[in-house]
Design an enzyme around this catalytic site. Structure first.
Site, PDB file in Angstrom:
ATOM      1  N   GLU A 179      -7.837   6.641  -6.079  1.00 43.39           N
ATOM      2  CA  GLU A 179      -6.547   6.973  -5.449  1.00 43.39           C
ATOM      3  C   GLU A 179      -6.618   6.758  -3.940  1.00 43.39           C
ATOM      4  O   GLU A 179      -6.440   7.703  -3.170  1.00 43.39           O
ATOM      5  CB  GLU A 179      -6.208   8.455  -5.690  1.00 43.39           C
ATOM      6  CG  GLU A 179      -6.225   8.939  -7.120  1.00 43.39           C
ATOM      7  CD  GLU A 179      -6.149  10.479  -7.221  1.00 43.39           C
ATOM      8  OE1 GLU A 179      -6.190  11.174  -6.181  1.00 43.39           O
ATOM      9  OE2 GLU A 179      -6.063  10.968  -8.349  1.00 43.39           O
ATOM     10  N   CYS A 206       8.009  18.593  24.632  1.00 39.19           N
ATOM     11  CA  CYS A 206       7.750  19.754  25.486  1.00 39.19           C
ATOM     12  C   CYS A 206       6.644  20.623  24.890  1.00 39.19           C
ATOM     13  O   CYS A 206       6.884  21.745  24.445  1.00 39.19           O
ATOM     14  CB  CYS A 206       9.026  20.563  25.658  1.00 39.19           C
ATOM     15  SG  CYS A 206      10.345  19.553  26.291  1.00 39.19           S
ATOM     16  N   GLY A 221      -5.618   5.938  -0.166  1.00 40.22           N
ATOM     17  CA  GLY A 221      -4.422   5.872   0.670  1.00 40.22           C
ATOM     18  C   GLY A 221      -4.776   5.195   1.979  1.00 40.22           C
ATOM     19  O   GLY A 221      -4.494   4.024   2.224  1.00 40.22           O
ATOM     20  N   ARG A 222      -5.493   5.949   2.783  1.00 41.23           N
ATOM     21  CA  ARG A 222      -5.837   5.509   4.138  1.00 41.23           C
ATOM     22  C   ARG A 222      -6.510   4.120   4.168  1.00 41.23           C
ATOM     23  O   ARG A 222      -6.143   3.270   4.969  1.00 41.23           O
ATOM     24  CB  ARG A 222      -6.781   6.542   4.744  1.00 41.23           C
ATOM     25  CG  ARG A 222      -7.075   6.341   6.209  1.00 41.23           C
ATOM     26  CD  ARG A 222      -8.243   7.225   6.653  1.00 41.23           C
ATOM     27  NE  ARG A 222      -8.126   8.603   6.271  1.00 41.23           N
ATOM     28  CZ  ARG A 222      -7.583   9.572   7.033  1.00 41.23           C
ATOM     29  NH1 ARG A 222      -7.125   9.283   8.219  1.00 41.23           N
ATOM     30  NH2 ARG A 222      -7.547  10.813   6.592  1.00 41.23           N
ATOM     31  N   TYR A 239      -5.420  16.802  14.307  1.00 42.12           N
ATOM     32  CA  TYR A 239      -6.797  16.682  13.825  1.00 42.12           C
ATOM     33  C   TYR A 239      -7.757  16.282  14.927  1.00 42.12           C
ATOM     34  O   TYR A 239      -8.897  15.893  14.627  1.00 42.12           O
ATOM     35  CB  TYR A 239      -6.913  15.610  12.731  1.00 42.12           C
ATOM     36  CG  TYR A 239      -5.944  15.716  11.599  1.00 42.12           C
ATOM     37  CD1 TYR A 239      -6.079  16.708  10.632  1.00 42.12           C
ATOM     38  CD2 TYR A 239      -4.884  14.819  11.484  1.00 42.12           C
ATOM     39  CE1 TYR A 239      -5.190  16.785   9.573  1.00 42.12           C
ATOM     40  CE2 TYR A 239      -3.994  14.897  10.425  1.00 42.12           C
ATOM     41  CZ  TYR A 239      -4.148  15.886   9.479  1.00 42.12           C
ATOM     42  OH  TYR A 239      -3.274  15.958   8.436  1.00 42.12           O
ATOM     43  N   ARG A 270      -1.546  12.866  14.396  1.00 39.00           N
ATOM     44  CA  ARG A 270      -2.976  12.972  14.120  1.00 39.00           C
ATOM     45  C   ARG A 270      -3.828  13.389  15.326  1.00 39.00           C
ATOM     46  O   ARG A 270      -4.707  14.239  15.189  1.00 39.00           O
ATOM     47  CB  ARG A 270      -3.509  11.677  13.496  1.00 39.00           C
ATOM     48  CG  ARG A 270      -2.774  11.258  12.216  1.00 39.00           C
ATOM     49  CD  ARG A 270      -3.496  10.192  11.433  1.00 39.00           C
ATOM     50  NE  ARG A 270      -4.700  10.696  10.825  1.00 39.00           N
ATOM     51  CZ  ARG A 270      -5.905  10.533  11.288  1.00 39.00           C
ATOM     52  NH1 ARG A 270      -6.094   9.787  12.378  1.00 39.00           N
ATOM     53  NH2 ARG A 270      -6.937  11.068  10.704  1.00 39.00           N
TER      54      ARG A 270
HETATM   55  N1  LLP Z   1      -5.796  11.842  -3.771  1.00 34.33           N
HETATM   56  C1  LLP Z   1      -5.575  13.128  -3.419  1.00 34.33           C
HETATM   57  C2  LLP Z   1      -5.535  14.148  -4.452  1.00 34.33           C
HETATM   58  C3  LLP Z   1      -5.392  13.462  -2.064  1.00 34.33           C
HETATM   59  O1  LLP Z   1      -5.204  14.724  -1.724  1.00 34.33           O
HETATM   60  C4  LLP Z   1      -5.437  12.436  -1.081  1.00 34.33           C
HETATM   61  C5  LLP Z   1      -5.234  12.749   0.325  1.00 34.33           C
HETATM   62  C6  LLP Z   1      -5.643  11.107  -1.509  1.00 34.33           C
HETATM   63  C7  LLP Z   1      -5.836  10.854  -2.858  1.00 34.33           C
HETATM   64  C8  LLP Z   1      -5.693   9.963  -0.536  1.00 34.33           C
HETATM   65  O2  LLP Z   1      -6.711  10.132   0.354  1.00 34.33           O
HETATM   66  P1  LLP Z   1      -7.147   8.981   1.360  1.00 34.33           P
HETATM   67  O3  LLP Z   1      -7.636   7.825   0.523  1.00 34.33           O
HETATM   68  O4  LLP Z   1      -5.960   8.590   2.154  1.00 34.33           O
HETATM   69  O5  LLP Z   1      -8.210   9.588   2.161  1.00 34.33           O
HETATM   70  N2  LLP Z   1      -3.063  13.694   6.965  1.00 34.33           N
HETATM   71  C9  LLP Z   1      -4.502  13.577   6.986  1.00 34.33           C
HETATM   72  C10 LLP Z   1      -5.055  13.123   5.650  1.00 34.33           C
HETATM   73  C11 LLP Z   1      -4.691  14.030   4.511  1.00 34.33           C
HETATM   74  C12 LLP Z   1      -5.203  13.539   3.184  1.00 34.33           C
HETATM   75  C13 LLP Z   1      -4.617  14.334   2.077  1.00 34.33           C
HETATM   76  N3  LLP Z   1      -5.007  13.923   0.763  1.00 34.33           N
HETATM   77  C14 LLP Z   1      -4.904  12.653   8.121  1.00 34.33           C
HETATM   78  O6  LLP Z   1      -4.034  12.167   8.835  1.00 34.33           O
HETATM   79  O7  LLP Z   1      -6.081  12.416   8.326  1.00 34.33           O
END
Ligand code: LLP
Length: 439
Positions: A293, A361, A295-296, A336, A332
């Protein structure tokens, strides 16, 4: 600046063929693929998000190629960036979807993902969202607690359907990554069923005629610069898979979650061959289809946030670059303490140590602090890199500032995939006159 240069010179990663040079300088100005960023800014205005289609495609293909050793499914995690135009690009590659809300489910379906190419996860699914997922016929609902299982079961029964579920397990492993807020798979985190509780929850599910226990899932954290948590996590998950099988679970899927990292500074690109070495043999030995899964990893490096310098200002010894984007566009850094490389689109020469801040602000409104970067003047255009994931999707409208547009580049063409929000958009939901209800 030097870190950024190393970043774009593809240190360490080019050999793996996963590091598209989405942003390159030509004739003194920065381009995304075949389009000068100055042309996008002149037409779409700033701030604006820009994404390279090619960079996304290459990452998807590289991961897909790395996993060829096993039957697998790549479910892109929409939470990283759920723009319709971007989803279309990934869908066309054969990518599938991972959603965490009824809203993301709607977006995935609208972008043409087939219901059985969608998995639905999330720690706090509402009953109506569960119903919507069952009605749509998603591949899997990733169940995170015994209480949620009960709702899935009741809703499946009411709809007369069979709910295919996976257990999102908290494998309770050590996760050391960039920030404590993006670690999820250690003991005590809110996510997943605690490891030791899974057999009991499974027993309950296996007794139900409305539920099919089809998979096991984990997601140990995001931006995992070390792949060790995967190794530990999949080993724990495999152990559970054997236990559940012995209990009679007809398992089909083994989901290792997301978490592959992107390069923000001088990080190495993730070693996809090593990732495959960790996950593929486990899925193979269990005879299960592997799900990931990401994303990033897929979208982060394809994106840049374009922002224009409004003012230069000295205050108490700090040299400020005040821009038209800040924490509202890219949360971010503030949330973070994240690092995003910044460069002038057309550098004028020289460097300075500055704080790059936005118009909000809040003292916490910054994109970079104490950063040695290109010297810039009011009117200059900046590119904030690795902004394709968790950028636009986390944008705020605080201070009544409309959200930026999103622009997709493909070769020498570009298109606005999300238009700039207007002030009218911002007040559209507010009642002009009050329609009171008497209690
Ligand atoms: N699967 C689940 C169950 C997740 O909770 C997440 C991300 C992903 C897949 C995808 O993860 P990735 O491959 O993108 O690492 N907003 C934060 C990141 C939060 C990630 C939440 N869950 C940031 O900007 O670093």
């Amino acid at each position: 600046m030097h870190a950024l240069r190393a970043f774009f010179e593809g240190r360490g990663g080019v050999g793996q063929g996963v590091l598209a040079r989405a942003y390159e300088r030509r004739d003194g100005t920065l381009w995304c693929e075949g389009v000068p960023l100055e042309a996008i800014a002149a037409s779409a205005g700033t701030p604006a998000y820009v994404y390279s289609s090619q960079a996304m495609r290459e990452r998807y293909r590289a991961l897909d190629a790395a996993l060829t050793g096993v039957a697998h499914r790549i479910h892109y995690s929409l939470k990283a960036n759920s723009s319709h135009g971007l989803l279309k690009v990934l869908r066309a590659e054969g990518c599938r979807a991972d959603v965490v809300s009824g809203g993301e489910l709607m977006r995935a379906l609208r972008a043409g993902f087939a219901p059985d190419d969608i998995i639905f996860g999330g720690v706090g699914k509402r009953r109506d969202e569960i119903r919507a997922a069952l009605e749509a016929g998603v591949l899997l609902i990733n169940v995170e607690s015994a209480a949620e299982l009960e709702i899935v079961e009741t809703e499946a029964k009411a709809l007369g359907v069979h709910a295919r579920i996976a257990f999102r397990v908290n494998p309770e492993v050590q996760v050391a990554n960039a920030h404590e807020f993006i670690a999820t798979g250690s003991r005590g985190h809110k996510f997943g069923i605690p490891w030791g509780d899974v057999p009991a929850v499974a027993m309950r599910a296996l007794a139900s005629p409305h539920v099919e226990v089809a998979g096991l899932d984990m997601h140990v954290g995001s931006q995992l610069l070390s792949l060790a948590p995967y190794r530990d996590g999949v080993a724990r998950l495999a152990e559970l898979a054997r236990t559940l099988r012995a209990q009679g679970a007809p398992l089909r899927y083994f989901d290792a979650g997301g978490g592959l990292p992107a390069r923000y500074d001088a990080e190495e690109a993730p070693d996809l061959a090593l990732f495959a070495e960790i996950v593929v043999p486990v899925a193979t030995s269990l005879g299960l289809e592997l799900i990931v899964e990401p994303g990033r990893f897929v979208v982060a490096e394809s994106g840049a946030l374009l922002t224009r310098v409004l003012y230069r200002k000295m205050s108490g010894g700090t040299d400020f670059v005040v821009c038209d984007a800040g924490m509202s566009e890219l949360l971010r850094p503030s949330h973070y303490d994240a690092y995003h490389a910044i460069e002038a689109v057309r550098p004028r020469g020289g460097t300075k140590t500055v704080d790059v801040v936005g118009p909000i602000c809040e003292t916490g409104d910054f994109i970079a602090r104490d950063r040695l970067m290109d010297d810039v003047a009011a009117g200059d255009l900046l590119a904030v890199h690795t902004a394709g994931a968790y950028g636009y999707v986390m944008a705020l409208t605080y201070n009544t500032r409309p959200r930026a547009p999103e622009v997709l580049v493909d070769g020498s063409r570009w298109a606005v995939i999300t238009r700039r929000e207007t002030l009218d958009d911002l007040v559209r939901l507010e009642a002009a006159s009050l329609d009171w209800t008497e209690a």
